[in-house]
Design a protein around this motif. Sequence first.
Motif, mmCIF file in Angstrom:
data_model
loop_
_atom_site.group_PDB
_atom_site.id
_atom_site.type_symbol
_atom_site.label_atom_id
_atom_site.label_comp_id
_atom_site.label_asym_id
_atom_site.label_seq_id
_atom_site.Cartn_x
_atom_site.Cartn_y
_atom_site.Cartn_z
ATOM 1 N N THR A 1 1.187 -1.578 -0.056
ATOM 2 C CA THR A 1 -0.169 -0.008 0.094
ATOM 3 C C THR A 1 0.612 0.940 -0.475
ATOM 4 O OG1 THR A 1 0.061 0.286 2.980
ATOM 5 C CG2 THR A 1 -1.423 -1.186 1.223
ATOM 6 N N GLY A 2 0.077 2.369 -0.546
ATOM 7 C CA GLY A 2 0.929 3.576 -0.742
ATOM 8 C C GLY A 2 1.180 4.522 0.748
ATOM 9 N N THR B 1 -0.773 6.854 3.680
ATOM 10 C CA THR B 1 -1.713 7.430 4.316
ATOM 11 C C THR B 1 -1.066 8.498 4.408
ATOM 12 O OG1 THR B 1 -1.390 6.517 6.259
ATOM 13 C CG2 THR B 1 -2.278 4.991 3.969
ATOM 14 N N ALA B 2 -2.257 9.298 5.287
ATOM 15 C CA ALA B 2 -2.892 10.734 5.523
ATOM 16 C C ALA B 2 -1.719 10.779 6.797
ATOM 17 C CB ALA B 2 -4.239 11.552 5.863
ATOM 18 N N THR C 1 -6.238 11.683 -9.088
ATOM 19 C CA THR C 1 -5.525 11.400 -8.301
ATOM 20 C C THR C 1 -6.392 12.073 -6.457
ATOM 21 O OG1 THR C 1 -3.306 11.148 -8.391
ATOM 22 C CG2 THR C 1 -3.163 11.276 -6.278
ATOM 23 N N PRO C 2 -6.814 11.450 -6.389
ATOM 24 C CA PRO C 2 -8.011 12.149 -4.716
ATOM 25 C C PRO C 2 -6.982 12.720 -3.992
ATOM 26 C CG PRO C 2 -8.438 9.190 -4.361
ATOM 27 C CD PRO C 2 -6.892 9.918 -5.895
ATOM 28 N N ASP D 1 -7.247 13.811 -0.995
ATOM 29 C CA ASP D 1 -6.774 13.619 0.104
ATOM 30 C C ASP D 1 -5.911 12.543 0.878
ATOM 31 O OD1 ASP D 1 -8.252 11.211 -0.859
ATOM 32 O OD2 ASP D 1 -9.753 11.521 1.022
ATOM 33 N N ASP D 2 -5.413 12.302 -1.393
ATOM 34 C CA ASP D 2 -4.287 10.784 -1.348
ATOM 35 C C ASP D 2 -3.192 11.851 -0.840
ATOM 36 O OD1 ASP D 2 -2.176 9.707 -1.634
ATOM 37 O OD2 ASP D 2 -3.389 8.323 -3.232
ATOM 38 N N PRO D 3 -1.875 11.759 0.140
ATOM 39 C CA PRO D 3 -0.319 11.881 0.160
ATOM 40 C C PRO D 3 -0.089 12.207 -1.399
ATOM 41 C CG PRO D 3 -0.867 10.862 1.805
ATOM 42 C CD PRO D 3 -1.643 10.021 0.855
ATOM 43 N N ARG D 4 -0.300 11.475 -1.874
ATOM 44 C CA ARG D 4 0.303 11.169 -3.745
ATOM 45 C C ARG D 4 -0.460 12.942 -4.261
ATOM 46 N NH1 ARG D 4 -0.604 5.198 -4.716
ATOM 47 N NH2 ARG D 4 -2.361 5.801 -4.057
ATOM 48 N N SER D 5 -1.719 13.327 -3.664
ATOM 49 C CA SER D 5 -1.646 14.499 -4.773
ATOM 50 C C SER D 5 -0.894 15.640 -4.122
ATOM 51 C CB SER D 5 -3.450 14.739 -4.592
ATOM 52 O OG SER D 5 -3.953 15.665 -4.412
ATOM 53 N N TYR E 1 -2.909 17.362 -1.350
ATOM 54 C CA TYR E 1 -1.872 17.003 0.430
ATOM 55 C C TYR E 1 -0.835 17.668 -0.165
ATOM 56 C CZ TYR E 1 -2.340 15.178 4.243
ATOM 57 O OH TYR E 1 -2.187 13.938 5.586
#
Length: 300
Positions: free
Chosen positions: A2-3, A5-6, A98-99, A101-105, A108
């Motif tokens: 998994t990537g 998370t917040a 990319t959502p 609230d995703d740290p990859r955004s 965010y």
Amino acid sequence: MTGPTAADFPIRWAWEDGPLTPGLTCVFRVKDEARNLPWVLPPMFDAVQHVVLVDNGSTDGTPEVAQRVAEEHGAADRFTLRHYPVQVARAGSEHLLTPPDDPRSLTYFYNWSFSHVRTAYSMKWDGDMVLTAEGVELLRDLSWQLEDSSAVVAIPRHPMSVESESVAWLDLGYRFLEPWVYPMGPEFTFVKAFEWEVREFPPTSERIVAPEGMCVELKWLDQDEFAHWSETTFDPVRTPRKHRELEVMRALHEGRGHEIEGLKRIEAPAGVHVVDYVTTQWMQLEPRPLTLRLELQETT
């Protein structure tokens, strides 16, 4: 696997803990900007009360260069270095998918970066943008004039493609204008737009437009200036700034810079780097207005 998370990169805003300190903090989000930082950071340390630099997985020694420049400039106590080891979505379609609230955004990432600000005002700035002498004086004045005003400040920037140590091409064909300076508060956070992140501000906020000649945006002809984009097809209506940048870059690589209206070739005196020449001498002497056409503002 998994990537991130917040929970791995929690966002807690300083205003949640009480009143913020008066002043202006500049926030850099950078990746592989070691080449630019010796020009970018010194004038910024002269202009603002604090600098936050968030490194996003550089491989060229960017964090080390930043720390060294801060120490050499006597500004280590006004410098905060943070690391964000997340593969952030590139601007364009990757960002769109990319959502927020995703740290990859990008959204965010920007909010996390700005959550390290402790002053009442903050400024988004890029690792390739160099303040001129006039820019330093402007920001010094603004840092105390803005207090409690809730105003946002748009600063024109002038893209400069560096051909060699002595030659550069300055794009004066358009006025590239974007808000950079904002108050800190819940009404001034980043939200998701189509191609990238956008910082919100209330419609009642006063909008101040700084004069031209405040900064140049370095673009090196021996580097890929569009590596942080997931595609390089830009709509001239929706994304006119990127469309213009691609047009200029292609023309310069093909030796057609003289064909682009508003693109000015500048040659520095012997022994002076063209970046130093433009930011400390040429820009101050050139008559205003600098640009030839209406401003380019993108709304996404």
